[in-house]
Design a protein around this motif. Structure first.
Motif, short mmCIF file in Angstrom:
data_model
loop_
_atom_site.label_atom_id
_atom_site.label_comp_id
_atom_site.label_asym_id
_atom_site.label_seq_id
_atom_site.Cartn_x
_atom_site.Cartn_y
_atom_site.Cartn_z
N ASP A 293 -14.62 12.15 3.81
CA ASP A 293 -13.43 11.33 4.09
C ASP A 293 -13.34 10.23 3.05
OD1 ASP A 293 -14.79 9.48 6.92
OD2 ASP A 293 -15.61 9.99 4.96
N TYR A 294 -12.18 9.55 3.06
CA TYR A 294 -11.86 8.61 2.00
C TYR A 294 -12.44 7.25 2.36
CZ TYR A 294 -8.84 7.56 -1.98
OH TYR A 294 -8.35 7.23 -3.21
N ARG A 295 -13.75 7.09 2.13
CA ARG A 295 -14.41 5.86 2.54
C ARG A 295 -15.18 5.25 1.39
NH1 ARG A 295 -14.01 4.18 8.35
NH2 ARG A 295 -12.09 5.32 8.66
N GLY A 296 -15.50 3.97 1.51
CA GLY A 296 -16.30 3.31 0.50
C GLY A 296 -17.12 2.22 1.14
N ARG A 297 -17.76 1.39 0.29
CA ARG A 297 -18.54 0.28 0.84
C ARG A 297 -18.35 -0.95 -0.05
NH1 ARG A 297 -23.12 0.04 -2.15
NH2 ARG A 297 -23.32 1.73 -3.64
N LEU A 298 -18.93 -2.06 0.38
CA LEU A 298 -18.89 -3.29 -0.41
C LEU A 298 -20.26 -3.49 -1.01
CD1 LEU A 298 -17.00 -6.11 1.56
CD2 LEU A 298 -16.27 -4.92 -0.52
N ALA A 299 -20.33 -3.62 -2.33
CA ALA A 299 -21.62 -3.80 -2.98
C ALA A 299 -22.30 -5.06 -2.46
CB ALA A 299 -21.43 -3.90 -4.50
N GLY A 300 -23.53 -4.91 -1.99
CA GLY A 300 -24.32 -6.07 -1.58
C GLY A 300 -23.97 -6.66 -0.23
N VAL A 301 -23.04 -6.06 0.50
CA VAL A 301 -22.71 -6.56 1.84
C VAL A 301 -22.97 -5.43 2.83
CG1 VAL A 301 -20.97 -7.62 3.33
CG2 VAL A 301 -20.90 -8.03 0.86
N ALA A 302 -23.95 -5.65 3.71
CA ALA A 302 -24.32 -4.60 4.65
C ALA A 302 -23.33 -4.52 5.80
CB ALA A 302 -25.72 -4.88 5.21
N GLY A 303 -23.27 -3.34 6.43
CA GLY A 303 -22.48 -3.20 7.66
C GLY A 303 -20.99 -3.14 7.44
N VAL A 304 -20.57 -2.70 6.25
CA VAL A 304 -19.13 -2.61 5.98
C VAL A 304 -18.77 -1.20 5.53
CG1 VAL A 304 -17.18 -3.43 4.61
CG2 VAL A 304 -19.02 -5.01 5.25
N GLU A 305 -17.71 -0.66 6.10
CA GLU A 305 -17.16 0.61 5.66
C GLU A 305 -15.76 0.32 5.16
OE1 GLU A 305 -16.43 4.01 8.44
OE2 GLU A 305 -18.62 3.95 8.50
N ILE A 306 -15.43 0.80 3.96
CA ILE A 306 -14.07 0.60 3.44
C ILE A 306 -13.25 1.84 3.76
CG2 ILE A 306 -12.65 0.16 1.41
CD1 ILE A 306 -14.52 -2.07 1.65
N ALA A 307 -12.04 1.63 4.30
CA ALA A 307 -11.10 2.73 4.51
C ALA A 307 -9.95 2.56 3.53
CB ALA A 307 -10.59 2.72 5.95
N PHE A 308 -9.74 3.55 2.67
CA PHE A 308 -8.64 3.49 1.70
C PHE A 308 -7.42 4.15 2.32
CE2 PHE A 308 -12.58 3.62 -0.77
CZ PHE A 308 -12.44 2.49 -1.55
N LEU A 309 -6.37 3.36 2.56
CA LEU A 309 -5.20 3.85 3.29
C LEU A 309 -3.92 3.29 2.69
CD1 LEU A 309 -6.59 3.05 6.88
CD2 LEU A 309 -6.41 5.34 5.86
N SER A 310 -2.77 3.86 3.08
CA SER A 310 -1.49 3.29 2.66
C SER A 310 -1.23 2.04 3.51
CB SER A 310 -0.36 4.29 2.86
OG SER A 310 -0.05 4.38 4.24
N ALA A 311 -0.32 1.19 3.03
CA ALA A 311 -0.05 -0.08 3.72
C ALA A 311 0.36 0.16 5.17
CB ALA A 311 1.04 -0.85 2.96
N SER A 312 1.13 1.20 5.44
CA SER A 312 1.56 1.40 6.82
C SER A 312 0.46 2.02 7.67
CB SER A 312 2.87 2.19 6.90
OG SER A 312 2.73 3.42 6.25
N ASP A 313 -0.39 2.85 7.08
CA ASP A 313 -1.55 3.37 7.84
C ASP A 313 -2.51 2.24 8.19
OD1 ASP A 313 -0.61 5.94 7.82
OD2 ASP A 313 -1.79 6.57 6.08
N ILE A 314 -2.60 1.25 7.32
CA ILE A 314 -3.48 0.10 7.60
C ILE A 314 -2.99 -0.62 8.86
CG2 ILE A 314 -4.18 -2.19 6.77
CD1 ILE A 314 -4.39 -0.90 3.96
N VAL A 315 -1.68 -0.80 8.97
CA VAL A 315 -1.12 -1.45 10.15
C VAL A 315 -1.47 -0.64 11.41
CG1 VAL A 315 1.02 -2.07 11.32
CG2 VAL A 315 0.71 -2.59 8.90
N ALA A 316 -1.34 0.67 11.32
CA ALA A 316 -1.63 1.51 12.49
C ALA A 316 -3.10 1.39 12.90
CB ALA A 316 -1.28 2.97 12.17
N GLN A 317 -3.98 1.35 11.92
CA GLN A 317 -5.42 1.23 12.23
C GLN A 317 -5.76 -0.14 12.81
OE1 GLN A 317 -7.84 3.68 12.13
NE2 GLN A 317 -5.97 4.88 11.93
N LEU A 318 -5.11 -1.18 12.31
CA LEU A 318 -5.35 -2.52 12.86
C LEU A 318 -4.85 -2.60 14.30
CD1 LEU A 318 -4.32 -4.62 9.73
CD2 LEU A 318 -6.62 -4.51 10.70
N ALA A 319 -3.71 -1.96 14.56
CA ALA A 319 -3.13 -2.00 15.91
C ALA A 319 -4.01 -1.26 16.91
CB ALA A 319 -1.72 -1.40 15.89
#
Ligand SMILES: Nc1ncnc2c1ncn2[C@@H]1O[C@H](COP(=O)(O)OP(=O)(O)OP(=O)(O)O)[C@@H](O)[C@H]1O
Ligand SMILES: O=P(O)(O)OC[C@H]1O[C@H](OP(=O)(O)OP(=O)(O)O)[C@H](O)[C@@H]1O
Ligand SMILES: [Mg+2]
Length: 325
Positions: free
Chosen positions: A39-65
């Motif tokens: 899946d389309y995921r990433g992380r933050l260098a040097g910061v534990a416990g973070v998963e990055i989700a790469f999404l379109s601006a409107s998908d980001i709103v749906a995930q936050l909701a």
């Protein structure tokens, strides 16, 4: 559950992608795309416990909701349009100074007598009475349009949902007017449309948004604290300058003038044992403050920009954790 990672949603395409990437990197948050991940995921260098989700601006709103993401960068227009209970679902932590765009009501330039929403109301009533049909509004901002039109007491209209090339709707005959987003106005002008004088529904920009429905585990909270601390540290540094001058002793009148007259702060208290005073002030007060210090016999006065100003607490974290309880 207590170690559920923080999901940070980052725009992966469109208007916000580049500026959002720049925003995180300025704050010392390096987004690393995992290789080979399905899946389309990433992380933050040097910061534990973070998963990055790469999404379109409107998908980001749906995930936050829905609580699928804890933090995200997206446009306020999309938050207001797509989350019906935005106040309960999310917290807008900070406007980010990019992705500026207005959601506007636009009509054909040829409608020379139509300048305001009240004029539009007359047109709508006229269409209804004389032609027995409702004025059509092409838009993808259905909820914002309904609220705004209701606020202006306009009821005689029908929304035609448009998912692209909305500005073309009046020319093709699909609708009489539109509600769409605009930045430069070039697209509206190219389609011979004009924004009504009181037709600005929302002035939007990209925001850092927190979900109040995400699983805020201890791990997620700790990661958020790290991320928000860096963002706040960079923001404070970017909006101020540090002045250094040898004042010897600091009398009360000068101190008051620095703080109350110029919005200055004394981050390390009064002058040190060598008589050196450090002042932080908003960037637009630098020259006035430097003059004040030299007028008081302190010279030279040096000024520098800083990369970060770290503090034990900051407004962003406080806002988030107050809301989370
Ligand atoms: N001129 C502009 N036009 C459209 N959106 C803009 C503009 N300037 C800034 N934005 C912001 O960027 C957000 C995302 O728009 P954009 O069109 O880039 O999305 P996208 O990733 O292409 O997704 P979609 O495929 O749904 O359009 C908008 O909702 C708005 O907040
Ligand atoms: O005022 P302007 O600076 O001319 O910008 C406005 C245009 O940008 C947006 O479309 P976008 O390019 O995002 O295409 P889309 O509708 O396919 O998302 C919007 O829908 C307008 O068409
Ligand atoms: Mg787009």
């Amino acid at each position: 559950m207590s170690d559920t990672p923080l999901v940070l949603a980052v725009p992966s395409k469109g208007r916000l992608q580049e500026n959002a990437a720049r925003f995180f990197s300025r704050a010392g948050l390096e987004v690393v795309q995992s290789r080979g991940a399905r899946d389309y995921r990433g992380r933050l260098a040097g910061v534990a416990g973070v998963e990055i989700a790469f999404l379109s601006a409107s998908d980001i709103v749906a995930q936050l909701a829905s609580g699928g993401a804890h933090l995200g960068v997206t446009g306020e227009d999309l938050v207001r349009e797509e989350i019906h209970d935005a106040e309960e679902a999310v917290e807008l932590l900070a406007p980010l100074g990019f992705g500026h765009a207005n959601v506007v009501v636009a009509a054909p330039q040829a409608w020379i007598d139509v300048r305001t929403m009240a004029d539009l109301d007359d047109v709508a009533a006229d269409m209804r009475v004389r032609h027995g049909r409702k004025m059509r509004v092409a838009t993808k901002y259905i909820n914002l349009t309904r609220q705004f039109f209701a606020g202006h007491g306009i009821a005689d209209y029908r929304i035609v949902e448009s998912l692209g090339a909305t500005e073309g709707a009046p020319a093709t005959g699909a609708a009489e007017i539109i509600v769409d987003i605009t930045t430069t106005g070039a697209t509206l002008a190219a389609n011979a449309l004009k924004v009504l004088d009181d037709g600005i529904i929302l002035r939007s920009e990209a925001n850092l948004v927190a979900s109040l429905r995400a699983p805020w585990s201890e791990t997620a909270r700790a990661a958020a604290r790290t991320i928000l601390t860096r963002i706040a540290a960079e923001e404070e540094a970017r909006t101020m300058r540090e002045l250094t001058a040898r004042v010897g002793t600091l009398d009360a009148a000068l101190e008051r003038e620095i703080i109350e007259g110029h919005g200055g702060r004394l981050p390390f208290g009064g002058p040190d044992e060598r008589g050196l005073l450090t002042v932080h002030c908003p960037t637009d007060r630098v020259f006035a403050l430097a003059a004040l210090l030299t007028d008081n016999g302190a010279e030279p006065v040096t000024v520098r920009a800083l990369d970060y100003v770290f503090r034990a607490s900051n407004a962003l974290s406080e806002r988030l954790f107050t809301r989370l309880g």
